[in-house]
Design an enzyme around this catalytic site. Structure first.
Site, PDB file in Angstrom:
ATOM      1  N   ARG A 282      85.162  -7.594  39.499  1.00 36.29           N
ATOM      2  CA  ARG A 282      85.809  -6.985  39.561  1.00 36.29           C
ATOM      3  C   ARG A 282      86.745  -7.838  40.708  1.00 36.29           C
ATOM      4  O   ARG A 282      88.063  -6.973  40.193  1.00 36.29           O
ATOM      5  CB  ARG A 282      85.042  -5.898  40.940  1.00 36.29           C
ATOM      6  CG  ARG A 282      84.340  -5.077  40.652  1.00 36.29           C
ATOM      7  CD  ARG A 282      82.495  -4.320  41.422  1.00 36.29           C
ATOM      8  NE  ARG A 282      81.978  -3.571  41.480  1.00 36.29           N
ATOM      9  CZ  ARG A 282      80.425  -4.109  40.847  1.00 36.29           C
ATOM     10  NH1 ARG A 282      80.847  -5.287  39.846  1.00 36.29           N
ATOM     11  NH2 ARG A 282      80.115  -2.621  40.550  1.00 36.29           N
TER      12      ARG A 282
ATOM     13  N   GLY B 186      77.153  -5.332  30.640  1.00 37.67           N
ATOM     14  CA  GLY B 186      77.424  -4.073  30.987  1.00 37.67           C
ATOM     15  C   GLY B 186      78.166  -3.808  31.789  1.00 37.67           C
ATOM     16  O   GLY B 186      78.459  -2.718  31.452  1.00 37.67           O
TER      17      GLY B 186
ATOM     18  N   ASP C 286      68.206  -6.238  39.898  1.00 34.14           N
ATOM     19  CA  ASP C 286      67.966  -7.331  38.689  1.00 34.14           C
ATOM     20  C   ASP C 286      67.340  -8.313  38.934  1.00 34.14           C
ATOM     21  O   ASP C 286      66.897  -9.233  38.295  1.00 34.14           O
ATOM     22  CB  ASP C 286      69.501  -7.827  38.781  1.00 34.14           C
ATOM     23  CG  ASP C 286      70.467  -7.205  38.376  1.00 34.14           C
ATOM     24  OD1 ASP C 286      70.361  -5.835  37.344  1.00 34.14           O
ATOM     25  OD2 ASP C 286      71.978  -7.339  38.775  1.00 34.14           O
TER      26      ASP C 286
ATOM     27  N   ARG D  63      72.805  -0.904  24.472  1.00 40.07           N
ATOM     28  CA  ARG D  63      73.003  -0.426  25.941  1.00 40.07           C
ATOM     29  C   ARG D  63      73.348   0.804  25.313  1.00 40.07           C
ATOM     30  O   ARG D  63      74.896   0.908  24.885  1.00 40.07           O
ATOM     31  CB  ARG D  63      73.023  -1.354  26.263  1.00 40.07           C
ATOM     32  CG  ARG D  63      72.294  -2.384  26.532  1.00 40.07           C
ATOM     33  CD  ARG D  63      72.898  -3.177  27.940  1.00 40.07           C
ATOM     34  NE  ARG D  63      72.242  -2.964  28.767  1.00 40.07           N
ATOM     35  CZ  ARG D  63      73.086  -3.742  30.165  1.00 40.07           C
ATOM     36  NH1 ARG D  63      73.412  -5.291  30.158  1.00 40.07           N
ATOM     37  NH2 ARG D  63      72.452  -3.261  31.356  1.00 40.07           N
TER      38      ARG D  63
ATOM     39  N   SER E 119      73.619   4.027  39.770  1.00 41.70           N
ATOM     40  CA  SER E 119      73.890   2.684  38.541  1.00 41.70           C
ATOM     41  C   SER E 119      75.285   3.253  38.986  1.00 41.70           C
ATOM     42  O   SER E 119      76.280   3.274  39.434  1.00 41.70           O
ATOM     43  CB  SER E 119      74.076   3.531  37.403  1.00 41.70           C
ATOM     44  OG  SER E 119      75.411   2.010  36.240  1.00 41.70           O
TER      45      SER E 119
ATOM     46  N   ARG F 298      62.989  -4.989  30.091  1.00 42.83           N
ATOM     47  CA  ARG F 298      62.675  -6.388  31.030  1.00 42.83           C
ATOM     48  C   ARG F 298      61.196  -5.440  31.239  1.00 42.83           C
ATOM     49  O   ARG F 298      60.228  -6.447  31.828  1.00 42.83           O
ATOM     50  CB  ARG F 298      63.573  -6.350  32.487  1.00 42.83           C
ATOM     51  CG  ARG F 298      64.468  -6.271  31.841  1.00 42.83           C
ATOM     52  CD  ARG F 298      66.125  -6.702  33.056  1.00 42.83           C
ATOM     53  NE  ARG F 298      66.648  -7.826  32.761  1.00 42.83           N
ATOM     54  CZ  ARG F 298      68.121  -8.471  33.180  1.00 42.83           C
ATOM     55  NH1 ARG F 298      68.080  -7.601  34.548  1.00 42.83           N
ATOM     56  NH2 ARG F 298      68.618  -8.937  33.012  1.00 42.83           N
TER      57      ARG F 298
ATOM     58  N   LYS G  23      78.382 -12.660  40.064  1.00 33.11           N
ATOM     59  CA  LYS G  23      79.280 -11.656  39.045  1.00 33.11           C
ATOM     60  C   LYS G  23      79.633 -10.768  39.037  1.00 33.11           C
ATOM     61  O   LYS G  23      81.089 -10.685  38.435  1.00 33.11           O
ATOM     62  CB  LYS G  23      77.468 -11.978  37.630  1.00 33.11           C
ATOM     63  CG  LYS G  23      77.896 -11.066  36.392  1.00 33.11           C
ATOM     64  CD  LYS G  23      76.935 -11.749  35.560  1.00 33.11           C
ATOM     65  CE  LYS G  23      75.572 -11.582  35.812  1.00 33.11           C
ATOM     66  NZ  LYS G  23      75.521  -9.555  35.179  1.00 33.11           N
ATOM     67  N   SER G  24      79.335  -9.909  39.840  1.00 38.08           N
ATOM     68  CA  SER G  24      79.560  -8.122  40.268  1.00 38.08           C
ATOM     69  C   SER G  24      80.665  -8.640  40.750  1.00 38.08           C
ATOM     70  O   SER G  24      81.957  -8.075  39.858  1.00 38.08           O
ATOM     71  CB  SER G  24      78.606  -7.206  40.888  1.00 38.08           C
ATOM     72  OG  SER G  24      77.174  -7.328  40.100  1.00 38.08           O
TER      73      SER G  24
ATOM     74  N   GLN H 273      77.553   0.504  37.853  1.00 40.91           N
ATOM     75  CA  GLN H 273      78.181   0.259  36.392  1.00 40.91           C
ATOM     76  C   GLN H 273      78.990   2.296  36.898  1.00 40.91           C
ATOM     77  O   GLN H 273      80.097   2.066  36.167  1.00 40.91           O
ATOM     78  CB  GLN H 273      78.067  -0.399  35.644  1.00 40.91           C
ATOM     79  CG  GLN H 273      77.474  -1.640  35.947  1.00 40.91           C
ATOM     80  CD  GLN H 273      76.672  -2.133  34.639  1.00 40.91           C
ATOM     81  OE1 GLN H 273      76.214  -1.054  33.914  1.00 40.91           O
ATOM     82  NE2 GLN H 273      76.057  -3.502  35.037  1.00 40.91           N
TER      83      GLN H 273
HETATM   84  C1  S3P Z   1      76.124  -4.320  37.985  1.00 41.32           C
HETATM   85  C2  S3P Z   1      75.749  -3.168  38.189  1.00 41.32           C
HETATM   86  C3  S3P Z   1      73.647  -2.620  38.699  1.00 41.32           C
HETATM   87  C4  S3P Z   1      73.297  -4.462  37.497  1.00 41.32           C
HETATM   88  C5  S3P Z   1      73.818  -5.692  36.610  1.00 41.32           C
HETATM   89  C6  S3P Z   1      74.955  -5.673  37.649  1.00 41.32           C
HETATM   90  C7  S3P Z   1      77.765  -4.210  39.153  1.00 41.32           C
HETATM   91  O1  S3P Z   1      73.267  -2.516  37.188  1.00 41.32           O
HETATM   92  O2  S3P Z   1      71.952  -4.379  37.102  1.00 41.32           O
HETATM   93  O3  S3P Z   1      73.160  -6.644  36.557  1.00 41.32           O
HETATM   94  O4  S3P Z   1      78.025  -5.254  38.713  1.00 41.32           O
HETATM   95  O5  S3P Z   1      77.779  -3.082  39.443  1.00 41.32           O
HETATM   96  P1  S3P Z   1      73.328  -0.578  36.896  1.00 41.32           P
HETATM   97  O6  S3P Z   1      74.606  -0.429  37.493  1.00 41.32           O
HETATM   98  O7  S3P Z   1      73.047  -0.521  35.392  1.00 41.32           O
HETATM   99  O8  S3P Z   1      72.183  -0.333  38.049  1.00 41.32           O
END
Ligand code: S3P
Length: 446
Positions: free
Chosen positions: A31, A99, A320, A127, A172, A351, A26-27, A174
């Site tokens: 990107r 998110g 996760d 969030r 984080s 969670r 997914k990440s 993200q």
């Molecule tokens: C992610 C970072 C994580 C993760 C999310 C995906 C990403 O979140 O929990 O499922 O793709 O950068 P955080 O950066 O808020 O920890």
């Protein structure tokens, strides 16, 4: 919004056997769409996750004027428009449940000449976004939000951004990625420092797309004023999706399962470390590299597990995977203690509360802490679980049900499609028993 509510009924099936490949990461999929869109030239993505989250990101970029083709499932061709080529949209940009989509987009959109509004579903709308708004505003962005710093985000165009040297208050990926993406548009240097290293896909992918960037665990530095060049991206299978099967096969006697070509980025595989410390039997075979990322087959056999303590640096590497780790802990000998994981309270659901509450419904003793939990293992009964609309909570209880004494009904599972479309069919194919239960009209939801 999904017009009906879907539930699962799960119960012990057969030992898990065979071989399977879980969907794309997914990440990396998010990107690849983003950098492909901002690059010059064409980006071909293979192994793209056909999940609602990543499709929402692709849809947002289409709305911003980027042509994205789908030659076949799991493939995308992104016709990059270059850093300055996005076009504003009058309509809000809908990130769905994601998110990652919203936070990274906030970084990209802060550097545009046009205004944007980012919206999300009910979960995403709760969030915390201040974690990206504050540092982006220090770079010169102007971003409005609802009271409490939650979406919708109203991002003003035409702001001149300047680089920032920023130490993240929480680990984080993200937030780090949002700042690096804004840094592409900023004057001068953007430096991000992390309290604990997090996944480095943005850094790796920026380098692969030709942007000069310096990075090491916990550190990244880049300057504005360069160009991204489109390229092929091969998305590895998502370790976080494999995680459900790693735990399921570990806890069901007689299991032996092969998970093919799983992404093994060290910032993602903390659950492997934790499970091995608990006594799990997981072998890595056919180690290779795919699209610049390490991958390996994981062969997992049932093994008796024992409780452990998890804290510190390991936490972001398995952020996760805590929901399913709770399940492994529930089936172990001896208590498991989780600390330093308060971030779990602001994921797609809280969670810690969701897993502790659900395991209590199944008869276990779980003590919640502000930043974790103490899980006392025991026999699990059947029961009705509220997944809180959180994909990973739903799949974790489908795994737990494989060791329960009765039927486990798991409510509100539609969001499993955000990250793992086809979970139910794959789970059944390898021996788990998971069936779609009743469908309740949305109007009867409480
Ligand atoms: C992610 C970072 C994580 C993760 C999310 C995906 C990403 O979140 O929990 O499922 O793709 O950068 P955080 O950066 O808020 O920890």
């Amino acid at each position: 919004m999904n017009p009906i509510r879907l539930d699962w009924v799960a119960r012990p099936g057969r030992p898990l056997r065979g071989s399977l490949r879980v969907p794309g990461d997914k990440s990396v999929s998010h990107r690849a769409i983003m950098l492909g869109a901002l690059a010059e030239g064409i980006t071909r993505i293979s192994g793209f996750l056909e999940g609602e989250d990543t499709r929402a990101t692709a849809q947002v970029f289409r709305q911003l004027g980027v042509r994205i083709e789908t030659p076949s499932a799991n493939e995308r061709i992104v016709h990059g428009v270059g850093l300055g080529g996005l076009k504003g949209s009058n309509a809000p940009l809908d990130c769905g449940n994601a998110g990652t989509g919203m936070r990274l987009l906030a970084g990209v959109l802060a550097g545009q000449s046009f205004d944007s509004v980012l919206v999300g579903d009910a979960s995403l709308s709760k969030r915390p976004m201040r974690r990206v708004i504050e540092p982006l505003e220090r770079m010169g962005a102007v971003i409005g939000s609802e009271a409490g710093g939650v979406p919708p985000l109203r991002i003003q165009g035409g702001c001149r951004l300047r680089g920032l040297d920023y130490t993240l208050p929480v680990a984080s990926a993200q937030v780090k990625s949002a700042l690096l993406l804004a840094g592409l548009y900023a004057d001068g240097e953007t430096v991000v420092r992390e309290p604990h290293p997090t996944r480095d896909y943005s850094e790796r992918m920026l380098a692969a797309f030709g942007w000069p960037i310096e990075f090491s665990p916990g550190f990244a530095r880049l300057s504005g004023g360069h160009r991204l060049h489109g390229r092929d991206v091969a998305v590895p299978a998502d370790f976080s999706s494999a995680a459900f099967f790693l735990v399921a096969a570990s806890i069901v006697p007689g299991s032996e399962l092969r998970l093919e070509a799983v992404g093994m980025n060290p910032r993602r595989t903390g659950l492997l470390t934790a499970l091995r410390r608990m006594g799990a039997d997981i072998r890595e075979e056919n180690a290779a590299e795919q699209g610049g990322e390490p991958v390996a087959d994981l062969v997992v056999r049932h093994a008796p597990l024992h409780g452990i303590e998890i804290e510190g640096e390991l936490v972001p590497d398995m952020i996760d995977e805590f929901p399913v780790l709770f399940v492994a802990a529930a089936c172990a000998q001896g208590v498991t203690v989780i600390r330093d994981a308060s971030e779990l309270r602001v994921k797609e659901s809280d969670r810690i509360a969701a897993m502790a509450g659900g395991l209590r419904v199944l008869g276990l003793e779980v003590e919640e802490h502000p930043d974790g939990a103490t899980i006392v293992p025991g026999r699990m009964s059947g029961g009705t679980i509220d997944s809180r609309g959180d994909h990973r909570i739903a799949m974790s209880f489908a795994v737990a049900a494989q060791r329960a004494d009765g039927d486990v009904r798991i409510g509100d599972i539609a969001n499993v499609a955000t990250s793992f479309p086809g979970f139910e069919a794959l789970a059944r194919r390898v021996g788990m028993q998971v069936d779609t239960g009743n469908e309740i009209a949305a109007s009867s939801r409480s």
